[in-house]
Design a protein around this motif. Sequence first.
Motif, PDB file in Angstrom:
ATOM      1  N   ALA A  28       7.794 -11.999 -22.364  1.00 22.93           N
ATOM      2  CA  ALA A  28       7.015 -13.332 -22.502  1.00 22.93           C
ATOM      3  C   ALA A  28       6.542 -13.881 -21.220  1.00 22.93           C
ATOM      4  N   THR A  29       5.343 -14.239 -20.950  1.00 24.05           N
ATOM      5  CA  THR A  29       4.840 -14.620 -19.952  1.00 24.05           C
ATOM      6  C   THR A  29       3.930 -16.172 -20.074  1.00 24.05           C
ATOM      7  N   ARG A  30       3.985 -16.929 -19.009  1.00 27.77           N
ATOM      8  CA  ARG A  30       3.118 -17.926 -19.112  1.00 27.77           C
ATOM      9  C   ARG A  30       1.959 -17.638 -18.322  1.00 27.77           C
ATOM     10  N   ALA A  31       1.515 -16.380 -17.639  1.00 26.99           N
ATOM     11  CA  ALA A  31       0.477 -16.144 -17.119  1.00 26.99           C
ATOM     12  C   ALA A  31      -0.702 -16.151 -18.129  1.00 26.99           C
ATOM     13  N   THR A  32      -1.798 -16.780 -17.555  1.00 24.74           N
ATOM     14  CA  THR A  32      -3.163 -16.569 -18.375  1.00 24.74           C
ATOM     15  C   THR A  32      -4.014 -15.598 -17.884  1.00 24.74           C
ATOM     16  N   GLU A  33      -4.874 -15.459 -18.692  1.00 23.88           N
ATOM     17  CA  GLU A  33      -6.265 -14.292 -18.255  1.00 23.88           C
ATOM     18  C   GLU A  33      -6.495 -14.387 -16.843  1.00 23.88           C
ATOM     19  N   ASP A  34      -6.848 -15.655 -16.479  1.00 19.03           N
ATOM     20  CA  ASP A  34      -7.297 -15.679 -15.189  1.00 19.03           C
ATOM     21  C   ASP A  34      -6.353 -15.384 -14.046  1.00 19.03           C
ATOM     22  N   ASP A  35      -4.904 -15.730 -14.497  1.00 21.62           N
ATOM     23  CA  ASP A  35      -3.659 -15.343 -13.390  1.00 21.62           C
ATOM     24  C   ASP A  35      -3.667 -13.691 -13.286  1.00 21.62           C
ATOM     25  N   PHE A  36      -3.857 -13.055 -14.403  1.00 18.53           N
ATOM     26  CA  PHE A  36      -3.697 -11.828 -14.366  1.00 18.53           C
ATOM     27  C   PHE A  36      -4.826 -11.310 -13.520  1.00 18.53           C
ATOM     28  N   LYS A  37      -5.869 -11.495 -13.953  1.00 20.98           N
ATOM     29  CA  LYS A  37      -7.171 -11.212 -13.024  1.00 20.98           C
ATOM     30  C   LYS A  37      -6.799 -11.453 -11.504  1.00 20.98           C
ATOM     31  N   VAL A  38      -6.403 -12.525 -10.989  1.00 15.96           N
ATOM     32  CA  VAL A  38      -5.936 -12.772  -9.663  1.00 15.96           C
ATOM     33  C   VAL A  38      -4.935 -11.568  -9.225  1.00 15.96           C
ATOM     34  N   ALA A  39      -3.989 -11.494 -10.132  1.00 15.00           N
ATOM     35  CA  ALA A  39      -2.691 -10.581  -9.618  1.00 15.00           C
ATOM     36  C   ALA A  39      -3.273  -9.188  -9.846  1.00 15.00           C
ATOM     37  N   ILE A  40      -4.007  -8.754 -10.413  1.00 14.49           N
ATOM     38  CA  ILE A  40      -4.684  -7.431 -10.588  1.00 14.49           C
ATOM     39  C   ILE A  40      -5.304  -7.361  -8.984  1.00 14.49           C
ATOM     40  N   LYS A  41      -6.142  -8.175  -8.693  1.00 13.11           N
ATOM     41  CA  LYS A  41      -6.883  -7.888  -7.409  1.00 13.11           C
ATOM     42  C   LYS A  41      -5.784  -7.911  -6.228  1.00 13.11           C
ATOM     43  N   ARG A  42      -5.147  -9.023  -6.155  1.00 15.99           N
ATOM     44  CA  ARG A  42      -4.192  -8.941  -5.059  1.00 15.99           C
ATOM     45  C   ARG A  42      -3.186  -7.915  -4.993  1.00 15.99           C
ATOM     46  N   PHE A  43      -2.654  -7.436  -6.014  1.00 11.54           N
ATOM     47  CA  PHE A  43      -1.564  -6.438  -6.070  1.00 11.54           C
ATOM     48  C   PHE A  43      -2.499  -5.111  -5.569  1.00 11.54           C
ATOM     49  N   GLU A  44      -3.776  -4.710  -5.788  1.00 14.52           N
ATOM     50  CA  GLU A  44      -4.429  -3.839  -5.444  1.00 14.52           C
ATOM     51  C   GLU A  44      -4.500  -4.007  -3.832  1.00 14.52           C
ATOM     52  N   GLU A  45      -4.705  -4.986  -3.424  1.00 15.57           N
ATOM     53  CA  GLU A  45      -5.132  -5.117  -2.085  1.00 15.57           C
ATOM     54  C   GLU A  45      -3.700  -5.012  -1.644  1.00 15.57           C
ATOM     55  N   ALA A  46      -2.499  -5.727  -1.830  1.00 11.02           N
ATOM     56  CA  ALA A  46      -1.281  -5.479  -1.282  1.00 11.02           C
ATOM     57  C   ALA A  46      -0.829  -4.098  -1.290  1.00 11.02           C
ATOM     58  N   ALA A  47      -1.324  -3.356  -2.410  1.00  8.61           N
ATOM     59  CA  ALA A  47      -0.780  -1.734  -2.270  1.00  8.61           C
ATOM     60  C   ALA A  47      -1.577  -0.968  -1.171  1.00  8.61           C
ATOM     61  N   GLU A  48      -2.708  -1.212  -1.025  1.00  8.53           N
ATOM     62  CA  GLU A  48      -3.750  -0.679   0.095  1.00  8.53           C
ATOM     63  C   GLU A  48      -3.042  -0.857   1.265  1.00  8.53           C
ATOM     64  N   LEU A  49      -2.728  -2.242   1.545  1.00 10.68           N
ATOM     65  CA  LEU A  49      -2.199  -2.599   3.082  1.00 10.68           C
ATOM     66  C   LEU A  49      -0.928  -1.975   3.009  1.00 10.68           C
ATOM     67  N   ALA A  50      -0.102  -1.858   2.028  1.00 11.31           N
ATOM     68  CA  ALA A  50       1.220  -1.055   2.383  1.00 11.31           C
ATOM     69  C   ALA A  50       1.043   0.363   2.835  1.00 11.31           C
ATOM     70  N   ARG A  51       0.144   0.949   2.066  1.00  9.96           N
ATOM     71  CA  ARG A  51      -0.404   2.293   2.413  1.00  9.96           C
ATOM     72  C   ARG A  51      -0.962   2.451   3.781  1.00  9.96           C
ATOM     73  N   GLU A  52      -1.695   1.579   4.399  1.00  8.45           N
ATOM     74  CA  GLU A  52      -2.139   1.529   5.625  1.00  8.45           C
ATOM     75  C   GLU A  52      -1.150   1.594   6.597  1.00  8.45           C
ATOM     76  N   ALA A  53      -0.110   0.408   6.301  1.00  5.97           N
ATOM     77  CA  ALA A  53       1.055   0.279   7.069  1.00  5.97           C
ATOM     78  C   ALA A  53       2.028   1.518   7.291  1.00  5.97           C
ATOM     79  N   LEU A  54       2.169   2.193   5.870  1.00  2.00           N
ATOM     80  CA  LEU A  54       2.867   3.353   5.980  1.00  2.00           C
ATOM     81  C   LEU A  54       2.357   4.494   6.694  1.00  2.00           C
TER      82      LEU A  54
END
Length: 332
Positions: free
Chosen positions: A248-274
Motif C-alpha cells: 500500500a502507498t499514499r503516493a498519487t499518480e502525480d507523485d509517481f510521475k515526479v518520482a520516475i523522473k527524479r530517480f531517472e536523473e539520480a541514476a544518471e548522476l550516480a553513473r556519472e559519479a562512478l
Amino acid sequence: MATLASYFREALQNIEPGEDAEHARDAHAEVREILQKSQDLKNLGINPVLIGSYKRHVSIRRVKDVDVFGRLDDADDSLRPGDALTLFRNALLAGYDESRVDAQHRSFKVDFPDYDLAVDVVPARRAGDNWEIPKKTDQDNRASWIETNPLKLNDLTNQMNADFTLNDKGIYVPTVKLIRQVRRTWLDDQPGGLFFELMTYWAFHDHAPSGLSQAEYLTIVLEHIAEAMPDIAANGLDDPTIDGEKIATRATEDDFKVAIKRFEEAAELAREALDEEDDCQAAVLWQRLLGETTEEEQVFPTPEYCNTDGTHRATATTVKGAGSPAGTGRYA
C-alpha cells in the motif's frame, strides 16, 4: 573510476540515527511495559515486539517514529478489530495523558516530545503463518482486518544482507540506507522510505547485483529502481512477505510521475559519479546525489585533498602525490 570507499563509509556514518537510536529503544521499552500492564491485553496474550526500519537497521537520521507490533498471541477469530483498537486505547491511556495518544486508522501514535519522536502501536492477531491488523476506512469509520507480516520482512532483510557481501560485510543494508537518503534528497514526500526499501529488495532479489565497491552497488541498484519504477507505478509493488499482495502507498499518480523522473536523473548522476576518474570531481557528484543531513551538512564528505568545488588542493596534492595519487578513499 573513483569509488571513494572510505568516504562512503563516512557518508553512511553521517546518516546513522545517532542518539535517536537510544531514544527509540527507551520509548519502545516504555510502551511495551505499559501494554503488558493491561489485564485485558494479558488475557489475549499480549506480546509486543519492535518492527519497522529501526528494527531492520535500515533507518536513517532522523528517526521520527518507531513501530511496536502488538501481537495478541491468544486472540482468536472472535476478536473484532474495533474491540482490539479499544483495548489498546484503554491500555495506553492508563499510562499516558490523552494529549499524547493519537488514534490513527490502524494504530495509535504515542508522542515522546522530549525525544521529538513517536511510537506507533499496531494491534495484531495471528492469521495462519501471517498476522492481521485493523484497517479503518475513511468512508464509514468501520474497521476490518488486513493481512500483513512485518516479522517476515525482518527475516528477509537479514537474509539478503547475509547473501550479498562486500569485504565480508553485508552490502544490502547499507545500500538500503543510501537509497533512502537519495529518496529523501530527491523527493518531497511520496512514495515513502519503505516503498524504496522494498524496491531495493526486489533489485537485489531479481538482479543479484555484483560490484567491487559501495559506489558500484548504489549505482547499479539505482539504475534498476529507475528502470522498474514506471511498471511499478502502473501495476503496484509486490509485497515480498505475502504472495500475491501489493504494498500500500499514499503516493498519487502525480507523485509517481515526479518520482520516475527524479530517480531517472539520480541514476544518471550516480553513473556519472562512478565513471568519473577524478576523485574530487566525483566527490562533488556524490554530494549532489546524497544531499544533506537533517543538520544541513553534506552527507558525502569532501576529501581532505579536495576543495569544495571539486578542484584539488595544491598542497594536499603534493603530499599525497608520491604514494597515493588518487587519494586515500580510492580503493574499496
